[in-house]
Enzyme design. Structure first.
Site, mmCIF file in Angstrom:
data_model
loop_
_atom_site.group_PDB
_atom_site.id
_atom_site.type_symbol
_atom_site.label_atom_id
_atom_site.label_comp_id
_atom_site.label_asym_id
_atom_site.label_seq_id
_atom_site.Cartn_x
_atom_site.Cartn_y
_atom_site.Cartn_z
ATOM 1 N N HIS A 26 7.314 52.644 -8.950
ATOM 2 C CA HIS A 26 7.668 51.498 -8.112
ATOM 3 C C HIS A 26 8.448 50.431 -8.867
ATOM 4 O O HIS A 26 8.842 49.434 -8.264
ATOM 5 C CB HIS A 26 6.378 50.903 -7.533
ATOM 6 C CG HIS A 26 5.482 50.361 -8.614
ATOM 7 N ND1 HIS A 26 4.878 51.170 -9.565
ATOM 8 C CD2 HIS A 26 5.117 49.096 -8.935
ATOM 9 C CE1 HIS A 26 4.183 50.418 -10.400
ATOM 10 N NE2 HIS A 26 4.313 49.152 -10.036
ATOM 11 N N ASP A 27 8.633 50.591 -10.169
ATOM 12 C CA ASP A 27 9.373 49.610 -10.971
ATOM 13 C C ASP A 27 10.771 50.089 -11.358
ATOM 14 O O ASP A 27 11.510 49.348 -12.014
ATOM 15 C CB ASP A 27 8.621 49.320 -12.280
ATOM 16 C CG ASP A 27 7.299 48.609 -12.071
ATOM 17 O OD1 ASP A 27 7.154 47.904 -11.054
ATOM 18 O OD2 ASP A 27 6.410 48.765 -12.931
ATOM 19 N N GLU A 56 -0.515 52.308 -18.793
ATOM 20 C CA GLU A 56 0.906 51.937 -18.747
ATOM 21 C C GLU A 56 1.195 51.076 -19.968
ATOM 22 O O GLU A 56 0.541 50.057 -20.177
ATOM 23 C CB GLU A 56 1.220 51.151 -17.473
ATOM 24 C CG GLU A 56 2.717 50.944 -17.310
ATOM 25 C CD GLU A 56 3.118 49.636 -16.640
ATOM 26 O OE1 GLU A 56 4.241 49.567 -16.119
ATOM 27 O OE2 GLU A 56 2.337 48.671 -16.656
ATOM 28 N N ASP A 112 -2.581 49.038 -15.775
ATOM 29 C CA ASP A 112 -1.371 48.232 -15.828
ATOM 30 C C ASP A 112 -1.214 47.531 -17.179
ATOM 31 O O ASP A 112 -2.161 46.889 -17.652
ATOM 32 C CB ASP A 112 -1.470 47.177 -14.714
ATOM 33 C CG ASP A 112 -0.157 46.493 -14.410
ATOM 34 O OD1 ASP A 112 0.768 47.168 -13.943
ATOM 35 O OD2 ASP A 112 -0.061 45.261 -14.646
ATOM 36 N N ASP A 140 -5.371 51.634 -9.330
ATOM 37 C CA ASP A 140 -4.629 50.818 -10.285
ATOM 38 C C ASP A 140 -5.575 49.749 -10.833
ATOM 39 O O ASP A 140 -6.294 49.103 -10.072
ATOM 40 C CB ASP A 140 -3.441 50.158 -9.579
ATOM 41 C CG ASP A 140 -2.199 50.137 -10.437
ATOM 42 O OD1 ASP A 140 -2.286 49.658 -11.573
ATOM 43 O OD2 ASP A 140 -1.139 50.589 -9.962
HETATM 44 O O1 ISL Z 1 9.495 46.459 -14.084
HETATM 45 C C1 ISL Z 1 9.734 46.372 -15.260
HETATM 46 C C2 ISL Z 1 11.081 46.521 -15.685
HETATM 47 O O2 ISL Z 1 11.689 45.285 -15.732
HETATM 48 C C3 ISL Z 1 8.734 46.149 -16.279
HETATM 49 O O3 ISL Z 1 8.977 45.080 -17.104
HETATM 50 C C4 ISL Z 1 7.401 45.982 -15.641
HETATM 51 O O4 ISL Z 1 7.196 44.695 -15.257
HETATM 52 C C5 ISL Z 1 6.401 46.447 -16.629
HETATM 53 O O5 ISL Z 1 6.618 47.803 -16.719
HETATM 54 C C6 ISL Z 1 4.989 46.197 -16.196
HETATM 55 O O6 ISL Z 1 4.758 46.732 -14.934
HETATM 56 C C7 ISL Z 1 3.529 46.588 -14.358
HETATM 57 O O7 ISL Z 1 3.012 45.282 -14.439
HETATM 58 C C8 ISL Z 1 3.699 44.273 -13.722
HETATM 59 C C9 ISL Z 1 4.039 44.669 -12.288
HETATM 60 O O8 ISL Z 1 4.980 43.782 -11.751
HETATM 61 C C10 ISL Z 1 4.594 46.067 -12.215
HETATM 62 O O9 ISL Z 1 4.833 46.440 -10.887
HETATM 63 C C11 ISL Z 1 3.612 46.970 -12.898
HETATM 64 O O10 ISL Z 1 3.950 48.320 -12.793
HETATM 65 C C12 ISL Z 1 2.803 43.083 -13.717
HETATM 66 O O11 ISL Z 1 1.541 43.451 -13.248
#
Ligand code: ISL
Length: 573
Positions: A349-350, A277, A214, A106
């Protein structure tokens, strides 16, 4: 074959690959501290090899205060002792390569932790050489620092509240699109970019096989010619605004990604993988990001299908309509048919667990709906991503109290919503349905008290359904969700039409059945999935289906005329 699958005249390897995401904190704990670790992942590599996955994407394991479970990094070139050591990471790379699997790390470079030495230095003085590595701005003109509304712009953060945090000693604010402990890096500064590229090269030299990037479509912010960041349209019922037009696919995003590609990947093997992402990315933008001729990324994670049940926010949960899902997936399949490539996912994971969100996690239909959803996803054109636990049909957690949540997003939202006057029971219900912790409960390895995840106290509770739903119970059961995933992954490896065939949507207006074809050089697969409890006569839906050869189905093959509840069939016509 369209140009998009070709890298140097070859079909790109990742068209036939399946990626498995490991969220290390919840995967497997080897030392009894209740948190998963690299040692645990090493212990469970056989599970991944049995499943047949080609690539593992490992969520962050770098040193971090863990404000956002590692998405707040304080050192890009080491491993957090919580997860293990660099030696173990090296061991993991070799052990995976020995099994023919690749390891994708990541890459979190939109922001760092506020404890990263770069930020500590930047914060130490307005004259610091690193000051400009982050986004610092004075209060809004005519207002005093700290006054409500004095933030430089009105943007709302992804984790509630304003994106600006006041740094008292300097009287300036710094930007954080996520939590205040995740300050945004200033990609306008070439030194920032070179530092990131050097770090990426260091990991590739160590043997990693690529990066999941990310929120990579947020690194370019729209600083107009005047050097200013601008307010966004007000959000309903809030004093804050939507700043996304200023940071989603900003003016220099393609330039930055092309530069990264040149500086990091030129001259390296074609066997690497990059996936960006990209919340809010449109299909037209994705085509540019993934056009191999442009040299940006191999594929992106788009968010359209995981937003279809959102109202004004993700916490405003609406029922999903199947025809909307079809319209969305259909548009992405068509949009990246000639140029570019899709990534396919239900879960990560989100997101809440797929079987609870898109399927039917009642005891009667959980297995069937989990296998139906998997069939639907894996038969699309694109690279499928399986999130840990999805391969055994893990479901949402039955949260009943705020104390059971760990996620910063959920906790921040609860504070904000309740202080704004929302009914706490209503807020809790939304967290239960949409909260990210649903995906973060430990992987259920067996029926023992902590599901075989840890000998200690797990950092977040194990789902009580693990006594029934676990890897051990499914490993040798040919009817299990796990065995079905194994078959789907194998099918992509052996059948070119699954990897490369054209996609054509059928029955676009049907509310319960999802059907499509995949075709390549005269070979056609017909995929039909019943996403409901209603049985259908197959011949009435698709006259060509009943006589066709069954390639793969999720229910026992004993009633060709009927499409039973949550039945999925892959047919060769
Ligand atoms: O989780 C979400 C839904 O509310 C998204 O807004 C998410 O925060 C977004 O997809 C970005 O995600 C990534 O970056 C974030 C981190 O918290 C997430 O786990 C990651 O996948 C910040 O680094």
């Amino acid at each position: 074959m369209a140009a998009d699958q070709q890298e140097g005249g070859q079909v790109a390897w990742w068209t036939r690959a399946v990626v498995y995401q490991v969220y290390p904190r919840s995967f497997m704990d080897s030392d009894g501290d209740g948190v998963g670790d690299l040692g645990g992942l090493l212990l469970r590599l056989d599970h991944l090899a049995d499943l047949g996955v080609d690539v593992v994407w490992l969520s962050p394991v770098y040193p971090s205060p863990q404000a956002d479970n590692g998405y707040d990094i304080s050192d890009y070139q080491d491993i957090d002792p919580l997860f293990g050591s660099l030696e173990q990471l090296d061991e993991l790379i070799s052990a995976m390569h020995a099994r023919g699997m690749k390891l994708v790390m990541d890459l979190v470079v939109n922001h760092t932790s506020d404890q990263h030495p770069w930020f500590l230095e930047a914060r130490s003085s307005t004259d610091s050489a690193k000051r400009d590595w982050y986004w610092w701005r004075p209060p809004r003109a005519g207002m005093a620092a700290g006054e409500p509304g004095a933030e430089p712009t009105n943007w709302q953060s992804f984790f509630s509240g304003p994106v600006w945090e006041l740094d008292e000693p300097s009287g300036e604010y710094y930007l954080h699109l996520f939590d205040r402990r995740q300050p945004d890096l200033n990609w306008e500064n070439p030194d920032v970019r070179q530092a990131v590229y050097a770090m990426m090269r260091w990991w590739l030299d160590r043997g990693v096989d690529g990066f999941r990037m990310d929120v990579i479509n947020m690194i370019s912010k729209d600083v107009g010619p005047d050097g200013h960041l601008h307010d966004g349209p007000p959000l309903p019922g809030s004093s804050l605004g939507d700043g996304s037009a200023s940071y989603l696919s900003g003016p220099r995003i393609h330039e930055f990604l092309q530069e990264m590609h040149r500086e990091v990947f030129t001259g390296r093997s074609d066997a690497l993988l990059t996936v960006g992402e990209m919340p809010g990315v449109t299909v037209e933008q994705a085509r540019l990001f993934t056009d191999p001729a442009r040299g940006e990324v191999d594929m992106v994670f788009q968010f359209e299908h995981v937003g279809l049940d959102h109202g004004t926010s993700k916490w405003d949960v609406h029922p999903l309509r199947l025809r909307d899902l079809k319209a969305s997936f259909g548009r992405w399949q068509a949009g990246l048919a000639e140029v570019g490539w899709n990534s396919l996912y239900w879960d990560n994971h989100d997101q809440p667990r797929a079987v609870s969100r898109f399927g039917d996690d009642s005891p009667e239909f959980r297995r069937d709906s989990a296998t139906c959803l998997a069939t639907l996803l894996h038969l699309h054109r694109g690279t499928p991503y399986v999130y840990q636990g999805e391969e055994i049909g893990m479901a949402n957690f039955p949260f009943t109290a705020l104390e059971e949540f760990r996620d910063i997003e959920s906790l921040n939202h609860h504070v904000q919503a309740v202080s704004a006057g929302d009914d706490p029971a209503h807020v809790l219900a939304a967290l239960r349905t949409m909260g990210r912790d649903n995906a973060r409960t430990p992987v259920q390895w067996d029926a023992t008290p902590n599901a075989g995840f840890t000998t200690g106290t797990p950092w977040i509770a194990v789902n009580p359904d693990h006594a029934e739903w676990n890897v051990a119970a499914q490993r040798d059961d040919e009817q299990s969700v796990l065995a079905h995933h194994r078959r789907l992954i194998a099918l992509r490896h052996t059948d070119d039409v699954v990897a490369l065939g054209d996609f054509h949507m059928l029955l676009p207006g049907h509310d319960e059945v999802y059907a499509f074809t995949r075709s390549l050089d005269g070979d056609t697969l017909l995929v039909v999935c019943n996403l409901s409890r209603t049985p259908y006569r197959l011949a009435e839906l698709l006259p060509e289906a009943p006589g066709a050869e069954l390639v793969l189905g999720n229910l026992p093959d004993d009633d060709p005329a009927q499409l039973r509840p949550w039945e999925a069939r892959v047919l060769r016509v």
